[in-house]
Design an enzyme around this catalytic site. Structure first.
Site, PDB file in Angstrom:
ATOM      1  N   THR A 154       0.878  -1.185   0.000  1.00 28.50           N
ATOM      2  CA  THR A 154       0.000   0.000   0.000  1.00 28.50           C
ATOM      3  C   THR A 154       0.913   1.233   0.000  1.00 28.50           C
ATOM      4  O   THR A 154       1.350   1.670  -1.041  1.00 28.50           O
ATOM      5  CB  THR A 154      -0.974  -0.005   1.195  1.00 28.50           C
ATOM      6  N   LYS A 180       4.163  -6.837   3.961  1.00 22.94           N
ATOM      7  CA  LYS A 180       3.902  -5.444   3.649  1.00 22.94           C
ATOM      8  C   LYS A 180       3.578  -4.743   4.950  1.00 22.94           C
ATOM      9  O   LYS A 180       3.031  -5.342   5.893  1.00 22.94           O
ATOM     10  CB  LYS A 180       2.772  -5.285   2.626  1.00 22.94           C
ATOM     11  N   THR A 191       2.185  -8.842  12.022  1.00 23.92           N
ATOM     12  CA  THR A 191       2.479  -7.582  11.363  1.00 23.92           C
ATOM     13  C   THR A 191       1.286  -7.185  10.526  1.00 23.92           C
ATOM     14  O   THR A 191       0.222  -7.772  10.641  1.00 23.92           O
ATOM     15  CB  THR A 191       3.728  -7.732  10.491  1.00 23.92           C
ATOM     16  N   THR A 404      -7.781  11.148   0.742  1.00 20.29           N
ATOM     17  CA  THR A 404      -8.172  12.275  -0.106  1.00 20.29           C
ATOM     18  C   THR A 404      -7.149  12.604  -1.172  1.00 20.29           C
ATOM     19  O   THR A 404      -7.404  13.417  -2.047  1.00 20.29           O
ATOM     20  CB  THR A 404      -8.411  13.535   0.754  1.00 20.29           C
TER      21      THR A 404
END
Length: 404
Positions: A154, A180, A191, A404
């Site tokens: 991400t 990740k 994690t 946003t």
């Protein structure tokens, strides 16, 4: 007499499909703007499985599903999407997770009960399930295995992978891990997302025993921002492809397996800490001469989790008062009058009192990427470590604009 542990070697060009009998792929299917966002891991045969999950009481639909899946002790595939966490999405979220499971099973011609599901990304938005199911059809069994690590990212800036080899009972065995995680990292059983494959033959119960113990000194000892995710998951698959005698008891072979597992999980944990959102430094805290290992780990994690310590390290400020304050707030019984503190090898406090140091030398040390904070409690024989990152303007910017 216990045998010496066999040497463990790192394979520089390995990936999550390097252990015998594993395959993986990652594709861009439209959940994120450009980068890969869907991947799977597949084993030729059902594999022993173990898992650890978030302790956050708000748990994403895939976490709820996987907790049930691993009870059977075997899985054959894991399907993972990024860009959407499928968390806090109501009843439809669990339906979507089960749909991912079923469509993956059909694609691979295996039972749905052998498929685990993971998701990561924005919380509170329904999963675009049609995009996901269409994407599953694009995945290949013998795809680009390196792409799996890319597909689960991400806000990560780098892929986090490791592959190692060793010997168990005279058989060459391989273990690979991928993870990740960059923000919302303060695990208390896992994690953000971590997946480990190995061709070792081991029973599901011993696999779970090894993983549950291991995370206490690896994944549970990292913190970026003090926030525990809704989706934290670590899954280990062991398919027996190396054909070693099955590990069924806590013997020398089990000790070797645990050493391999800890090598993988510690490397992945440090990689996550090193890739904290907006981070400029990797902080390693080592606590020596504690009364017990748990206390040492609690002190270490309290220090590396302190926002005041993190910001001081970002600002290259040797404000060791923040460190001793964190030690005192750790909940561990300590004697502040006998504690030593050193920053990158420079002692700043000894026996509870300040020590003069060269300001220029300290400034040069704290400008380094790797910052080692060493604590000596002088109160026992146990040692513990924790890892994290500094807290920067970049972290605030990334998270202020996350949706946003």
């Amino acid at each position: 007499m216990t045998k010496l542990l066999s040497q463990i070697h790192t394979i520089t060009d390995g990936n999550i499909a390097t252990p015998k009998g594993f395959h993986a792929d990652g594709q861009h299917v439209g959940l994120k703007h450009k980068s890969k966002d869907l991947g799977w891991i597949y084993s030729d045969v059902p594999a022993s499985v173990a898992g650890v999950f978030t302790t956050n009481q708000v748990q994403a639909a895939p976490v709820q599903l996987d907790k049930n899946v691993i009870q059977n002790g075997q899985i054959q595939a894991i399907i993972v999407n990024s860009g959407n966490a499928n968390a806090v999405t109501g009843a439809i979220g669990l339906t979507h997770a089960k749909t991912m499971q079923a469509v993956t099973a059909t694609q691979l011609n295996i039972s749905p009960e052998l498929v685990a599901v993971s998701s990561t990304g924005v919380i509170g938005q329904p999963l675009p399930i049609d995009t996901v199911t269409a994407g599953i059809a694009q995945l290949n069994i013998d795809g680009d295995a390196d792409s799996f690590a890319e597909a689960i990212k991400t806000t990560d800036t780098v892929k986090k992978t490791i592959t190692i080899q060793s010997e168990i009972a005279g058989h060459q065995v391989t273990m690979s891990g991928v993870a990740k995680g960059s923000g919302m990292i303060h695990p208390n059983m896992a994690t953000m997302l971590g997946f480990i494959t190995t061709d070792v033959s081991i029973t599901p119960s011993l696999l779970q025993t090894a993983l549950s113990a291991d995370v206490e000194t690896s994944f549970n000892q990292i913190t970026i921002d003090g926030d525990t995710s809704t989706n934290d998951t670590v899954l280990v698959m062991a398919n027996g492809g190396a054909q070693n005698p099955p590990i069924t008891t806590e013997n020398d072979d089990f000790s070797q397996f645990k050493a391999m597992l800890n090598t993988v999980t510690t490397a992945l944990a440090i990689a996550i800490a090193n890739d904290g959102e907006g981070a400029t430094k990797l902080l390693t805290v080592t606590v020596n001469h504690a009364q017990d290992g748990l206390g040492a780990r609690m002190v270490a994690k309290k220090i590396v989790g302190s926002s005041l310590v993190k910001t001081a390290m970002f600002g290259q400020d040797p404000n060791w008062g923040r460190i001793i304050a964190a030690i005192g707030a750790s909940g561990v019984n300590i004697n502040p009058d006998i504690i030593d503190i050193a920053l990158n090898g420079i002692t700043v406090m000894s026996a509870g009192a300040p020590i003069d140091f060269d300001a220029q030398q300290m400034s040069e040390q704290l400008a380094q990427h790797d910052i080692d904070i060493a604590i000596d409690l002088h109160d026992g024989t146990a040692t513990g470590q924790a890892w994290g990152s500094d807290l920067t303007y970049g972290y605030v910017k990334i998270n202020a604009l996350y949706t946003t």
